[in-house]
Design an enzyme around this catalytic site. Sequence first.
Site, PDB file in Angstrom:
ATOM      1  N   THR A 103       1.710  -0.231   5.648  1.00 17.60           N
ATOM      2  CA  THR A 103       1.242  -0.193   4.262  1.00 17.60           C
ATOM      3  C   THR A 103       0.702   1.185   3.893  1.00 17.60           C
ATOM      4  OG1 THR A 103      -0.514  -1.032   2.828  1.00 17.60           O
ATOM      5  CG2 THR A 103      -0.928  -1.168   5.173  1.00 17.60           C
ATOM      6  N   GLU A 163      -1.952   1.542   2.450  1.00 17.03           N
ATOM      7  CA  GLU A 163      -3.422   1.446   2.514  1.00 17.03           C
ATOM      8  C   GLU A 163      -4.006   2.154   3.727  1.00 17.03           C
ATOM      9  OE1 GLU A 163      -5.192  -2.302   1.874  1.00 17.03           O
ATOM     10  OE2 GLU A 163      -3.820  -2.852   0.264  1.00 17.03           O
ATOM     11  N   TYR A 207      -8.565  -5.282   6.770  1.00 15.63           N
ATOM     12  CA  TYR A 207      -7.093  -5.395   6.778  1.00 15.63           C
ATOM     13  C   TYR A 207      -6.445  -4.041   7.037  1.00 15.63           C
ATOM     14  CZ  TYR A 207      -2.397  -5.140   4.810  1.00 15.63           C
ATOM     15  OH  TYR A 207      -1.060  -4.865   4.617  1.00 15.63           O
TER      16      TYR A 207
HETATM   17  P1  NAD Z   1       2.634 -12.579   3.994  1.00 10.33           P
HETATM   18  O1  NAD Z   1       1.186 -12.862   4.218  1.00 10.33           O
HETATM   19  O2  NAD Z   1       3.308 -13.128   2.790  1.00 10.33           O
HETATM   20  O3  NAD Z   1       3.482 -13.100   5.256  1.00 10.33           O
HETATM   21  C1  NAD Z   1       3.047 -12.903   6.575  1.00 10.33           C
HETATM   22  C2  NAD Z   1       3.935 -13.757   7.481  1.00 10.33           C
HETATM   23  O4  NAD Z   1       3.549 -13.496   8.850  1.00 10.33           O
HETATM   24  C3  NAD Z   1       3.775 -15.261   7.256  1.00 10.33           C
HETATM   25  O5  NAD Z   1       5.031 -15.903   7.262  1.00 10.33           O
HETATM   26  C4  NAD Z   1       2.920 -15.729   8.428  1.00 10.33           C
HETATM   27  O6  NAD Z   1       3.157 -17.065   8.805  1.00 10.33           O
HETATM   28  C5  NAD Z   1       3.377 -14.733   9.518  1.00 10.33           C
HETATM   29  N1  NAD Z   1       2.359 -14.556  10.568  1.00 10.33           N
HETATM   30  C6  NAD Z   1       1.043 -14.270  10.397  1.00 10.33           C
HETATM   31  N2  NAD Z   1       0.430 -14.194  11.591  1.00 10.33           N
HETATM   32  C7  NAD Z   1       1.391 -14.394  12.528  1.00 10.33           C
HETATM   33  C8  NAD Z   1       1.383 -14.423  13.950  1.00 10.33           C
HETATM   34  N3  NAD Z   1       0.252 -14.228  14.652  1.00 10.33           N
HETATM   35  N4  NAD Z   1       2.531 -14.651  14.608  1.00 10.33           N
HETATM   36  C9  NAD Z   1       3.686 -14.875  13.914  1.00 10.33           C
HETATM   37  N5  NAD Z   1       3.753 -14.874  12.580  1.00 10.33           N
HETATM   38  C10 NAD Z   1       2.613 -14.627  11.888  1.00 10.33           C
HETATM   39  O7  NAD Z   1       2.774 -11.002   4.081  1.00 10.33           O
HETATM   40  P2  NAD Z   1       3.715 -10.012   3.248  1.00 10.33           P
HETATM   41  O8  NAD Z   1       3.046  -9.673   1.975  1.00 10.33           O
HETATM   42  O9  NAD Z   1       5.094 -10.525   3.257  1.00 10.33           O
HETATM   43  O10 NAD Z   1       3.616  -8.708   4.182  1.00 10.33           O
HETATM   44  C11 NAD Z   1       4.526  -8.543   5.269  1.00 10.33           C
HETATM   45  C12 NAD Z   1       4.259  -7.199   5.939  1.00 10.33           C
HETATM   46  O11 NAD Z   1       4.412  -6.150   4.998  1.00 10.33           O
HETATM   47  C13 NAD Z   1       2.848  -7.058   6.507  1.00 10.33           C
HETATM   48  O12 NAD Z   1       2.940  -6.373   7.732  1.00 10.33           O
HETATM   49  C14 NAD Z   1       2.109  -6.229   5.467  1.00 10.33           C
HETATM   50  O13 NAD Z   1       1.074  -5.493   6.073  1.00 10.33           O
HETATM   51  C15 NAD Z   1       3.234  -5.337   4.986  1.00 10.33           C
HETATM   52  N6  NAD Z   1       3.110  -4.825   3.610  1.00 10.33           N
HETATM   53  C16 NAD Z   1       2.881  -5.695   2.575  1.00 10.33           C
HETATM   54  C17 NAD Z   1       2.843  -5.203   1.266  1.00 10.33           C
HETATM   55  C18 NAD Z   1       2.617  -6.126   0.084  1.00 10.33           C
HETATM   56  O14 NAD Z   1       2.470  -5.642  -1.036  1.00 10.33           O
HETATM   57  N7  NAD Z   1       2.586  -7.434   0.252  1.00 10.33           N
HETATM   58  C19 NAD Z   1       3.015  -3.821   1.047  1.00 10.33           C
HETATM   59  C20 NAD Z   1       3.225  -2.978   2.134  1.00 10.33           C
HETATM   60  C21 NAD Z   1       3.292  -3.483   3.408  1.00 10.33           C
HETATM   61  O1  DAU Z   2      -0.637  -1.351  -0.994  1.00  8.16           O
HETATM   62  C1  DAU Z   2      -0.009  -2.274  -0.158  1.00  8.16           C
HETATM   63  C2  DAU Z   2      -0.869  -3.505  -0.006  1.00  8.16           C
HETATM   64  O2  DAU Z   2      -0.796  -4.204  -1.249  1.00  8.16           O
HETATM   65  C3  DAU Z   2      -0.419  -4.399   1.143  1.00  8.16           C
HETATM   66  O3  DAU Z   2      -0.628  -3.725   2.353  1.00  8.16           O
HETATM   67  C4  DAU Z   2      -1.199  -5.721   1.154  1.00  8.16           C
HETATM   68  O4  DAU Z   2      -0.681  -6.583   2.155  1.00  8.16           O
HETATM   69  C5  DAU Z   2      -1.049  -6.379  -0.210  1.00  8.16           C
HETATM   70  O5  DAU Z   2      -1.828  -7.560  -0.255  1.00  8.16           O
HETATM   71  C6  DAU Z   2      -1.503  -5.413  -1.310  1.00  8.16           C
HETATM   72  O6  DAU Z   2      -2.921  -5.167  -1.216  1.00  8.16           O
HETATM   73  P1  DAU Z   2      -3.861  -5.138  -2.530  1.00  8.16           P
HETATM   74  O7  DAU Z   2      -5.241  -5.422  -2.099  1.00  8.16           O
HETATM   75  O8  DAU Z   2      -3.586  -3.937  -3.344  1.00  8.16           O
HETATM   76  O9  DAU Z   2      -3.194  -6.417  -3.320  1.00  8.16           O
HETATM   77  P2  DAU Z   2      -3.836  -7.638  -4.122  1.00  8.16           P
HETATM   78  O10 DAU Z   2      -2.680  -8.397  -4.680  1.00  8.16           O
HETATM   79  O11 DAU Z   2      -4.829  -8.380  -3.331  1.00  8.16           O
HETATM   80  O12 DAU Z   2      -4.610  -6.920  -5.316  1.00  8.16           O
HETATM   81  C7  DAU Z   2      -3.966  -5.970  -6.165  1.00  8.16           C
HETATM   82  C8  DAU Z   2      -5.038  -5.375  -7.072  1.00  8.16           C
HETATM   83  O13 DAU Z   2      -5.492  -6.382  -7.979  1.00  8.16           O
HETATM   84  C9  DAU Z   2      -6.275  -4.896  -6.329  1.00  8.16           C
HETATM   85  O14 DAU Z   2      -6.760  -3.732  -6.965  1.00  8.16           O
HETATM   86  C10 DAU Z   2      -7.272  -6.042  -6.503  1.00  8.16           C
HETATM   87  C11 DAU Z   2      -6.913  -6.603  -7.853  1.00  8.16           C
HETATM   88  N1  DAU Z   2      -7.120  -8.055  -8.066  1.00  8.16           N
HETATM   89  C12 DAU Z   2      -6.637  -8.920  -7.138  1.00  8.16           C
HETATM   90  C13 DAU Z   2      -6.748 -10.289  -7.326  1.00  8.16           C
HETATM   91  C14 DAU Z   2      -6.235 -11.278  -6.294  1.00  8.16           C
HETATM   92  C15 DAU Z   2      -7.708  -8.505  -9.249  1.00  8.16           C
HETATM   93  O15 DAU Z   2      -8.145  -7.703 -10.108  1.00  8.16           O
HETATM   94  N2  DAU Z   2      -7.822  -9.860  -9.449  1.00  8.16           N
HETATM   95  C16 DAU Z   2      -7.363 -10.765  -8.544  1.00  8.16           C
HETATM   96  O16 DAU Z   2      -7.485 -11.989  -8.790  1.00  8.16           O
END
Ligand code: NAD
Ligand code: DAU
Length: 332
Positions: A121, A123, A148
Amino acid sequence: MSTVLVTGGAGFIGSNFVHHLVAAADHSVLVLDKLTYAGNRASLYDLPDSRVEFVRGDIADPSVVAEVMSRADAVVHFAAESHNDNSLLDARPFVDTNMIGTYTLLEAARRHDVRFHHISTDEVYGDLELDDPERFTETTPYNPSSPYSSTKAASDLLVRAWVRSFGLRATISNCSNNYGPYQHVEKFIPRQITNILDGCRPRLYGEGLNVRDWIHAQDHSSAVLAILEGGTLGETYLVGADGEKSNKDVVEAILEIMGEPADAYDHVVDRPGHDLRYAIDSTKIRTELGWTPQFSDFRSGLEDTVQWYRDHEPWWRPQKAAAEAKYQLTGQ
Ligand code: NAD
Ligand code: DAU
């Protein structure tokens, strides 16, 4: 044809990648997923059994990891505890999965000489000022803020150490905020959409001035496949789609798309340590690998995402009450 092990393949981005891999390439896919609260088998709908096998298990369990790794040619490692707010309530699962789980996978990949791609990420780089002209690049120093992001930073450093010390054939990608279908309702965009569908007002942390750099999950998937197929071993690639928006602007756009007054939201207590702004400079992946995002119109991607949540209540409904109950603990 080779076998790609996808950890976390039942999650938001992992499941998108599995669908992308089946459609765009010739590989067999082995999914390893623990099915935590964030995993959903229904996100892996309609995939051919001849191409995709699902194994339920924990990436921190050396025996299940050894078994699946022995059958893989490459691993794409998505599995993680992924939500910042949860990490502020209880960091332990983040240490267990993001750090110990990644370590367990790295050791098995080393033993079986499996090509490793680590999903991370933006982050890990901390945050930027709103008016900072710079964006994150591959050489920005690590400076994570939350439990995280610090466990994700630790996992990146483990991967780098396994490359340097043991010659692991690995790459890393650090992506910005993803949006699109199949995202858990705890996250910002699906939470606000499903609140409105439930007749509740969106919830904006603090003033809502924080900026996130949005990319469609489908573009993240195509970037990961490009790195898996053409990336230079040992390298890190930043993935982003020039999608910077303030949270306030995103909430107002969702309200407008859903036919509500643009100011029909509530300000709630801010996230402790809330990162102000993320912004990705993705020049390296674009120039070295020729990757470009296809979903460059955020407004139209958001409209499609709203429609998807309207059409898929049976997918998200079972998760909604538990997600909101967690937010009640912090007044958010
Ligand atoms: P998510 O929370 O939707 O999915 C996570 C998945 O991992 C789930 O299916 C869960 O069951 C599985 N999991 C969790 N713990 C586990 C374990 N111990 N063993 C096996 N499986 C396990 O997450 P996401 O948003 O799809 O993110 C996926 C990856 O991408 C993560 O590594 C996250 O850090 C990274 N990422 C996410 C974002 C975002 O915006 N969501 C952005 C950049 C990077
Ligand atoms: O930048 C990549 C990351 O983006 C990933 O690594 C993380 O897995 C993913 O969850 C995401 O992290 P954020 O903390 O940025 O995402 P989130 O959806 O939790 O929140 C996005 C922004 O919105 C953040 O500034 C917090 C704000 N927020 C979030 C929620 C849930 C609100 O203002 N209200 C809300 O209810």
